[in-house]
Design an enzyme around this catalytic site. Structure first.
Site, PDB file in Angstrom:
ATOM      1  N   LYS A  35       0.844  -1.205   0.000  1.00  0.00           N
ATOM      2  CA  LYS A  35       0.000   0.000   0.000  1.00  0.00           C
ATOM      3  C   LYS A  35       0.876   1.252   0.000  1.00  0.00           C
ATOM      4  CE  LYS A  35      -0.356  -0.489   4.991  1.00  0.00           C
ATOM      5  NZ  LYS A  35      -1.175  -0.962   6.115  1.00  0.00           N
ATOM      6  N   ARG A 131     -10.929  -1.057  15.118  1.00  0.00           N
ATOM      7  CA  ARG A 131     -10.766  -0.204  13.961  1.00  0.00           C
ATOM      8  C   ARG A 131     -11.651  -0.806  12.867  1.00  0.00           C
ATOM      9  NH1 ARG A 131      -4.731   0.868  11.816  1.00  0.00           N
ATOM     10  NH2 ARG A 131      -5.194  -1.190  10.991  1.00  0.00           N
ATOM     11  N   TYR A 256      14.601  30.020   8.770  1.00  0.00           N
ATOM     12  CA  TYR A 256      13.344  30.631   9.210  1.00  0.00           C
ATOM     13  C   TYR A 256      13.235  30.674  10.727  1.00  0.00           C
ATOM     14  CZ  TYR A 256      11.390  30.308   4.487  1.00  0.00           C
ATOM     15  OH  TYR A 256      11.145  30.462   3.157  1.00  0.00           O
ATOM     16  N   MET A 304      11.114  24.354   2.864  1.00  0.00           N
ATOM     17  CA  MET A 304      10.381  23.573   1.868  1.00  0.00           C
ATOM     18  C   MET A 304      11.320  22.781   0.952  1.00  0.00           C
ATOM     19  SD  MET A 304       7.635  24.889  -0.945  1.00  0.00           S
ATOM     20  CE  MET A 304       6.076  24.922  -0.136  1.00  0.00           C
TER      21      MET A 304
HETATM   22  C1  LIG Z   1      -0.296  -2.060   6.584  1.00  0.00           C
HETATM   23  C2  LIG Z   1      -0.841  -3.355   7.041  1.00  0.00           C
HETATM   24  C3  LIG Z   1       0.016  -4.413   7.363  1.00  0.00           C
HETATM   25  C4  LIG Z   1       1.517  -4.290   7.373  1.00  0.00           C
HETATM   26  O1  LIG Z   1       1.952  -3.800   8.596  1.00  0.00           O
HETATM   27  P1  LIG Z   1       3.510  -3.647   8.913  1.00  0.00           P
HETATM   28  O2  LIG Z   1       3.557  -3.200  10.311  1.00  0.00           O
HETATM   29  O3  LIG Z   1       4.022  -2.610   7.957  1.00  0.00           O
HETATM   30  O4  LIG Z   1       4.129  -4.966   8.669  1.00  0.00           O
HETATM   31  C5  LIG Z   1      -0.547  -5.625   7.720  1.00  0.00           C
HETATM   32  N1  LIG Z   1      -1.882  -5.777   7.757  1.00  0.00           N
HETATM   33  C6  LIG Z   1      -2.727  -4.778   7.465  1.00  0.00           C
HETATM   34  C7  LIG Z   1      -4.189  -5.005   7.540  1.00  0.00           C
HETATM   35  C8  LIG Z   1      -2.245  -3.544   7.101  1.00  0.00           C
HETATM   36  O5  LIG Z   1      -3.098  -2.543   6.812  1.00  0.00           O
END
Ligand SMILES: *Cc1c(COP(=O)(O)O)cnc(C)c1O
Length: 359
Positions: A35, A131, A256, A304
């Site tokens: 992802k 969640r 800055y 930036m």
């Molecule tokens: C992002 C994610 C993972 C991976 O988690 P890591 O800590 O990066 O290994 C596993 N399961 C789900 C559902 C996720 O959203």
């Protein structure tokens, strides 16, 4: 000449980390989690680096289609399933496995005519993280409802651990969470997956068919131990160059807000990398950085497009000197700790104006 900032991606390190992820629970298969553009590393690189994974897990459906079009033929899992009926059609067309985590998704699925197509569904169980997922007591009913839907093929079960990276957490210990999950799916047939990277590394005893490894594949730690101690190799090296040098005196300020004030004569190197590239603006004076391979510190506010660094004691520092913001020789986790965050956030935040190149 382009700006000297690049993110170098080490494909061999991805392969190494992937092999390590697979070895934690040898009998389990591995979803490589890609992802967020493979945590900032690029999907094309992920396809190469994680070629030995058993599947890819992602949540952006257009990116999942991209992976298929790029020739990934093994399973692809949509970690949050579908958001509307059109997504279901895409999942069917491109043979994407979907997570179903709520009754709204169940209803969408029931309302879809799937004809001859077949869809693999993974039921997400809320084992205490609160969640995503069905409550443990709902799982059997969800399974029954799914089995009645024409076109639903394999049904699997998954849950997500809240505390695999914080052993000793008393509010929701990993073993307790896993037991809630096992009890919820007791007697139901189908594959299960539980572990993220931390679970894979530290809770390899939990019975599972697949793991979902993310951060460890990119060579950063999920917590508890350093990436080096875990045998992980850094994948992304964010590197740039010094583009200007300033000689300053006692009392002179840098950047800055004039936040950093010199208490001695100093040499300041200006590095081509800023928060518009994904470097964290909240990284304070003292955050580590390498110049010509020597560890020094950033000083003053991150702007930036630039960062100012202390090169007073680096005699050969000059315009054109090599700078490593994180990666080889400077674990991303060290920078993250200094900036009050985690490696995950830094790598995901790399912006599109930073070219991804491979070694
Ligand atoms: C992002 C994610 C993972 C991976 O988690 P890591 O800590 O990066 O290994 C596993 N399961 C789900 C559902 C996720 O959203």
């Amino acid at each position: 000449m382009p700006r000297p900032l690049v993110a170098m991606i080490d494909i061999a390190a991805m392969q190494h980390n992937c092999a390590l992820a697979k070895s934690c629970i040898p009998q389990a298969k591995t979803w490589a989690v890609v992802k967020a553009n493979a945590y900032g590393h690029g999907l094309d690189n992920a396809i190469q680096g994680f070629a030995d994974a058993d599947g890819l897990a992602i949540l952006e459906i257009d990116r999942a289609v991209y992976l298929r079009n790029k020739g990934w033929v093994k399973p692809i899992l949509l970690l949050e399933g579908f958001f509307d009926a059109a997504d279901i059609k895409i999942a069917l067309d491109f043979q994407l496995d979907v997570v179903v985590h709520c009754v709204d998704q169940l209803a969408m699925l029931s309302a879809t005519t799937m004809l001859s197509a077949r869809l693999n569904v993974h039921i997400k169980v809320n084992s205490g993280m609160n969640r995503l997922g069905f409550m443990p007591g709902e799982v059997k009913d969800v399974y029954t409802r799914l089995r009645l839907i024409d076109g639903v093929h394999h049904i699997g079960f998954m849950t997500h651990l809240a505390n695999a990276d914080t052993p000793g957490n008393v509010r929701l210990p990993v073993d307790q969470q896993a037991q809630v999950f096992y009890d919820a799916i007791d007697g139901l047939p189908g594959v299960v997956h539980i572990q993220n990277s931390a679970g894979n590394l530290f809770y390899s005893k939990l019975k599972t068919d697949w793991v979902r490894a993310g951060i460890m594949l990119y060579g950063a730690t999920p917590g508890v131990k350093s990436s080096e101690d875990l045998g992980l190799k850094p994948v992304m090296t964010l590197q740039s160059k010094i583009i200007a040098i300033q000689h300053i005196n006692v009392g002179d300020a840098v950047g800055y807000g004039s936040c950093f004030v010199a208490d001695k004569t100093m040499v300041i190197g200006v590095v081509a990398c800023g928060y518009a590239d994904g470097y964290p603006r909240h990284a304070p004076t003292g955050t580590p950085i390498l110049v010509n391979g020597v560890k020094t510190r950033i000083v003053g506010r991150v702007s930036m497009d630039m960062i100012t660094v202390d090169v007073t004691d680096i005699a050969d520092a000059k315009i054109g000197s090599e700078v490593i913001l994180w990666g080889r020789g400077l674990p991303i986790d060290e920078v993250a700790t200094a900036a009050g965050t985690i490696g995950y956030e830094l790598m995901c935040a790399i912006t599109t104006r930073v070219p991804l190149l491979t070694y």
